[in-house]
Design a protein around this motif. Sequence first.
Motif, PDB file in Angstrom:
ATOM      1  N   PRO A   7       0.820  -1.216   0.000  1.00  0.00           N
ATOM      2  CA  PRO A   7       0.000   0.000   0.000  1.00  0.00           C
ATOM      3  C   PRO A   7       0.858   1.272   0.000  1.00  0.00           C
ATOM      4  O   PRO A   7       0.471   2.284  -0.571  1.00  0.00           O
ATOM      5  CB  PRO A   7      -0.810  -0.099   1.294  1.00  0.00           C
ATOM      6  N   GLU A   8       2.033   1.198   0.622  1.00  0.00           N
ATOM      7  CA  GLU A   8       2.933   2.351   0.659  1.00  0.00           C
ATOM      8  C   GLU A   8       3.369   2.743  -0.746  1.00  0.00           C
ATOM      9  O   GLU A   8       3.392   3.921  -1.100  1.00  0.00           O
ATOM     10  CB  GLU A   8       4.163   2.055   1.532  1.00  0.00           C
ATOM     11  N   ASP A   9       3.756   1.731  -1.570  1.00  0.00           N
ATOM     12  CA  ASP A   9       4.182   2.001  -2.947  1.00  0.00           C
ATOM     13  C   ASP A   9       3.027   2.547  -3.781  1.00  0.00           C
ATOM     14  O   ASP A   9       3.207   3.472  -4.571  1.00  0.00           O
ATOM     15  CB  ASP A   9       4.722   0.725  -3.602  1.00  0.00           C
ATOM     16  N   ILE A  10       1.862   1.971  -3.619  1.00  0.00           N
ATOM     17  CA  ILE A  10       0.689   2.429  -4.363  1.00  0.00           C
ATOM     18  C   ILE A  10       0.360   3.867  -3.988  1.00  0.00           C
ATOM     19  O   ILE A  10       0.074   4.702  -4.851  1.00  0.00           O
ATOM     20  CB  ILE A  10      -0.517   1.488  -4.129  1.00  0.00           C
ATOM     21  N   TYR A  11       0.445   4.189  -2.693  1.00  0.00           N
ATOM     22  CA  TYR A  11       0.174   5.556  -2.239  1.00  0.00           C
ATOM     23  C   TYR A  11       1.176   6.537  -2.843  1.00  0.00           C
ATOM     24  O   TYR A  11       0.799   7.610  -3.324  1.00  0.00           O
ATOM     25  CB  TYR A  11       0.195   5.623  -0.711  1.00  0.00           C
ATOM     26  N   GLU A  12       2.466   6.181  -2.854  1.00  0.00           N
ATOM     27  CA  GLU A  12       3.486   7.046  -3.448  1.00  0.00           C
ATOM     28  C   GLU A  12       3.184   7.332  -4.913  1.00  0.00           C
ATOM     29  O   GLU A  12       3.303   8.463  -5.370  1.00  0.00           O
ATOM     30  CB  GLU A  12       4.871   6.407  -3.339  1.00  0.00           C
ATOM     31  N   TYR A  70      16.556   9.651  -2.232  1.00  0.00           N
ATOM     32  CA  TYR A  70      15.599   9.604  -3.327  1.00  0.00           C
ATOM     33  C   TYR A  70      14.265  10.186  -2.865  1.00  0.00           C
ATOM     34  O   TYR A  70      13.376   9.441  -2.456  1.00  0.00           O
ATOM     35  CB  TYR A  70      15.397   8.165  -3.810  1.00  0.00           C
ATOM     36  N   PRO A  71      14.123  11.514  -2.909  1.00  0.00           N
ATOM     37  CA  PRO A  71      12.816  12.076  -2.558  1.00  0.00           C
ATOM     38  C   PRO A  71      11.759  11.471  -3.477  1.00  0.00           C
ATOM     39  O   PRO A  71      12.011  11.249  -4.656  1.00  0.00           O
ATOM     40  CB  PRO A  71      12.982  13.566  -2.831  1.00  0.00           C
ATOM     41  N   ASP A  72      10.571  11.210  -2.934  1.00  0.00           N
ATOM     42  CA  ASP A  72       9.532  10.585  -3.749  1.00  0.00           C
ATOM     43  C   ASP A  72       9.260  11.389  -5.014  1.00  0.00           C
ATOM     44  O   ASP A  72       9.232  10.845  -6.111  1.00  0.00           O
ATOM     45  CB  ASP A  72       8.223  10.455  -2.964  1.00  0.00           C
ATOM     46  N   THR A  73       9.061  12.681  -4.867  1.00  0.00           N
ATOM     47  CA  THR A  73       8.716  13.533  -6.012  1.00  0.00           C
ATOM     48  C   THR A  73       9.396  14.887  -5.851  1.00  0.00           C
ATOM     49  O   THR A  73       9.451  15.419  -4.750  1.00  0.00           O
ATOM     50  CB  THR A  73       7.183  13.742  -6.080  1.00  0.00           C
ATOM     51  N   ILE A  74       9.916  15.395  -6.963  1.00  0.00           N
ATOM     52  CA  ILE A  74      10.415  16.767  -6.961  1.00  0.00           C
ATOM     53  C   ILE A  74       9.664  17.550  -8.033  1.00  0.00           C
ATOM     54  O   ILE A  74       9.212  16.980  -9.028  1.00  0.00           O
ATOM     55  CB  ILE A  74      11.929  16.888  -7.201  1.00  0.00           C
ATOM     56  N   ILE A  75       9.560  18.842  -7.812  1.00  0.00           N
ATOM     57  CA  ILE A  75       8.975  19.735  -8.805  1.00  0.00           C
ATOM     58  C   ILE A  75      10.024  20.800  -9.107  1.00  0.00           C
ATOM     59  O   ILE A  75      10.559  21.434  -8.192  1.00  0.00           O
ATOM     60  CB  ILE A  75       7.681  20.386  -8.296  1.00  0.00           C
ATOM     61  N   LYS A  76      10.326  20.944 -10.393  1.00  0.00           N
ATOM     62  CA  LYS A  76      11.266  21.966 -10.836  1.00  0.00           C
ATOM     63  C   LYS A  76      10.529  23.015 -11.657  1.00  0.00           C
ATOM     64  O   LYS A  76       9.597  22.685 -12.391  1.00  0.00           O
ATOM     65  CB  LYS A  76      12.347  21.357 -11.740  1.00  0.00           C
ATOM     66  N   LYS A  77      10.975  24.244 -11.515  1.00  0.00           N
ATOM     67  CA  LYS A  77      10.560  25.319 -12.414  1.00  0.00           C
ATOM     68  C   LYS A  77      11.830  25.740 -13.119  1.00  0.00           C
ATOM     69  O   LYS A  77      12.758  26.237 -12.476  1.00  0.00           O
ATOM     70  CB  LYS A  77       9.943  26.477 -11.635  1.00  0.00           C
ATOM     71  N   ASP A  86       7.401  14.096  -0.153  1.00  0.00           N
ATOM     72  CA  ASP A  86       7.438  12.709   0.297  1.00  0.00           C
ATOM     73  C   ASP A  86       6.030  12.285   0.676  1.00  0.00           C
ATOM     74  O   ASP A  86       5.307  13.022   1.347  1.00  0.00           O
ATOM     75  CB  ASP A  86       8.366  12.522   1.498  1.00  0.00           C
ATOM     76  N   ALA A  87       5.661  11.108   0.227  1.00  0.00           N
ATOM     77  CA  ALA A  87       4.356  10.533   0.554  1.00  0.00           C
ATOM     78  C   ALA A  87       4.550   9.503   1.655  1.00  0.00           C
ATOM     79  O   ALA A  87       5.445   8.667   1.577  1.00  0.00           O
ATOM     80  CB  ALA A  87       3.751   9.873  -0.683  1.00  0.00           C
ATOM     81  N   LYS A  88       3.731   9.576   2.675  1.00  0.00           N
ATOM     82  CA  LYS A  88       3.814   8.642   3.796  1.00  0.00           C
ATOM     83  C   LYS A  88       2.447   7.990   4.000  1.00  0.00           C
ATOM     84  O   LYS A  88       1.494   8.667   4.355  1.00  0.00           O
ATOM     85  CB  LYS A  88       4.240   9.357   5.090  1.00  0.00           C
TER      86      LYS A  88
END
Length: 171
Positions: A7-12, A70-77, A86-88
């Motif tokens: 479920p952790e991977d699916i949530y991420e 390895y941050p779950d997600t990054i946003i660049k401009k 990070d999703a928990k």
Amino acid sequence: LDEWESPEDIYEMWIFYKIVESVFESTGVKLVKQMGKTKKFSDGKYTVEYQFHKHISWRKVGEKYGLDRYPDTIIKKGSRIVAMIDAKYMYSEVSTPTTDIVSQMIIEMVYGEKNDNTDIGIVLFADKRKLKPVVIENIKGSEKIHFLNMHPENSWEVTLEKVKNIIGVGN
């Protein structure tokens, strides 16, 4: 979803694709380019990337290579990281974020190469309860970590709007 076992991977991944959808919807772009085999989407102005590889300039004594995060997600401009997310898939019985999650996010945000750092960290967590957002800030700097509840069964759309406001997407 068969490729993810927990479920952790699916949530991420759910968080990642909701962020992708939200960022590019805000910019008015209907189609973005997925770049290579990585989970990285860009419209030329914004880039959203899953599992960003970040060298944090620390290494085990005697080792040649350093440690990575390895941050779950990054946003660049453009080429600048504006936020790390990070999703928990968890919740805490206390309203204060746990020290290990705060420490992990600080390491991801501020250590390593300057162009891979950011002042904004966002932790999205899954909790069915209605919890108020919490913000942790650096006393001597401008870094902030936002803790927001984004449970699939609650008003996750409202949370995504808060995320967009925090990172300035669409501004």
